[in-house]
Motif scaffolding. Structure first.
Motif, short mmCIF file in Angstrom:
data_model
loop_
_atom_site.label_atom_id
_atom_site.label_comp_id
_atom_site.label_asym_id
_atom_site.label_seq_id
_atom_site.Cartn_x
_atom_site.Cartn_y
_atom_site.Cartn_z
N ARG A 99 46.43 -23.65 58.75
CA ARG A 99 45.41 -23.46 59.79
C ARG A 99 44.03 -23.23 59.19
NH1 ARG A 99 46.80 -26.01 64.06
NH2 ARG A 99 48.92 -25.52 64.72
N ALA A 100 43.99 -22.49 58.10
CA ALA A 100 42.70 -22.21 57.44
C ALA A 100 42.03 -23.51 57.02
CB ALA A 100 42.91 -21.30 56.24
N VAL A 101 42.81 -24.42 56.43
CA VAL A 101 42.27 -25.68 55.93
C VAL A 101 42.07 -26.69 57.05
CG1 VAL A 101 42.71 -27.64 54.41
CG2 VAL A 101 43.27 -25.33 53.64
N LYS A 102 43.10 -26.88 57.86
CA LYS A 102 43.05 -27.92 58.90
C LYS A 102 42.03 -27.62 59.98
CE LYS A 102 46.08 -30.55 62.01
NZ LYS A 102 45.32 -30.35 63.26
N ASN A 129 39.64 -25.12 59.75
CA ASN A 129 38.50 -24.37 59.21
C ASN A 129 38.51 -22.89 59.64
OD1 ASN A 129 37.16 -26.43 57.70
ND2 ASN A 129 36.47 -27.33 59.64
N GLU A 130 39.69 -22.31 59.68
CA GLU A 130 39.81 -20.90 60.05
C GLU A 130 39.81 -20.04 58.79
OE1 GLU A 130 43.29 -20.67 62.53
OE2 GLU A 130 42.30 -21.71 64.20
N ARG A 148 48.88 -25.32 51.69
CA ARG A 148 47.90 -25.86 52.64
C ARG A 148 48.50 -26.91 53.58
NH1 ARG A 148 47.26 -28.14 47.75
NH2 ARG A 148 46.96 -30.39 47.56
N ASN A 149 49.63 -27.49 53.20
CA ASN A 149 50.26 -28.50 54.06
C ASN A 149 51.53 -27.99 54.74
OD1 ASN A 149 48.38 -30.61 53.45
ND2 ASN A 149 49.38 -30.86 51.46
#
Length: 199
Positions: A33-36, A38-39, A104-105
């Motif tokens: 969620r952080a990467v996808k 931008n959280e 990240r995935n």
């Protein structure tokens, strides 16, 4: 004062999240969620929530034990409150980078707790007082520097072994950050540290 404020906010948010799964998932570190989405705020907010009361109490007791000392030390050294905050939250962020990259995935990976930040504070105290006693297994007093070495070895061993749902990588990287952070602030401190070993 800063240490107590952080503890207070962490205790309140953790307690609220014990009964609020939606808020828990909104604040937890979910690299996907952080990467996808931008959280990136999750790199900080996850440190304010914990899995249960034991997780919370262990982290906050350790933070209180060393945080109040380090807060005063940073003021005495002339670094100020800003540097102390960077120590804590920098440790939290640095401790999360490994998981951020590795998972990240993976939309199902979740990490929580202030362990990375607390490890940073603990190891910063070891840097300033390597021969100070720390209770090993909360019982046996040993020099901080020995505790630090054993702690890092243990973190690496348990990280490779896995299976206990504890983020040992966060402990490890937070600890390393906390140890080198004072040197980044004032490189001459390294010479003082080495002098305590007759080097």
């Amino acid at each position: 004062m800063i240490t107590y404020i952080i503890i207070g906010i962490t205790v309140v948010l953790s307690y609220i999240c014990f009964g609020n799964q939606s808020l828990f998932m909104k604040l937890a570190l979910i690299p996907y969620r952080a990467v996808k989405d931008n959280e990136w705020y999750r790199l900080i907010t996850h440190g304010f929530i914990h899995a249960d009361m034991t997780h919370l109490l262990v982290n906050m007791f350790t933070f209180w034990s060393f945080g109040t000392y380090m807060e005063q030390t940073y003021k005495y050294m002339g670094f100020g409150n800003g540097a102390y905050l960077v120590l804590y939250f920098g440790g939290m962020i640095v401790a999360s980078v490994y998981d951020l990259v590795k998972h990240r995935n993976d939309p199902y990976y979740v990490s929580i707790g202030a362990s990375g930040a607390v490890s940073a504070v603990l190891f910063s105290s070891i840097f300033f007082d390597p021969w100070g006693k720390i209770l090993f297994f909360a019982v046996l007093p040993i020099p901080g520097i020995l505790f630090g070495v054993l702690y890092l070895v243990y973190c690496q061993y348990m990280s490779k072994r896995g299976g206990d749902n504890i983020n040992h990588n966060a402990h490890f990287y937070g600890a390393v950050f906390g140890f080198i952070f004072p040197i980044l602030l004032e490189p001459s401190l390294l010479r003082i540290f080495l002098s305590r070993f007759g080097l």
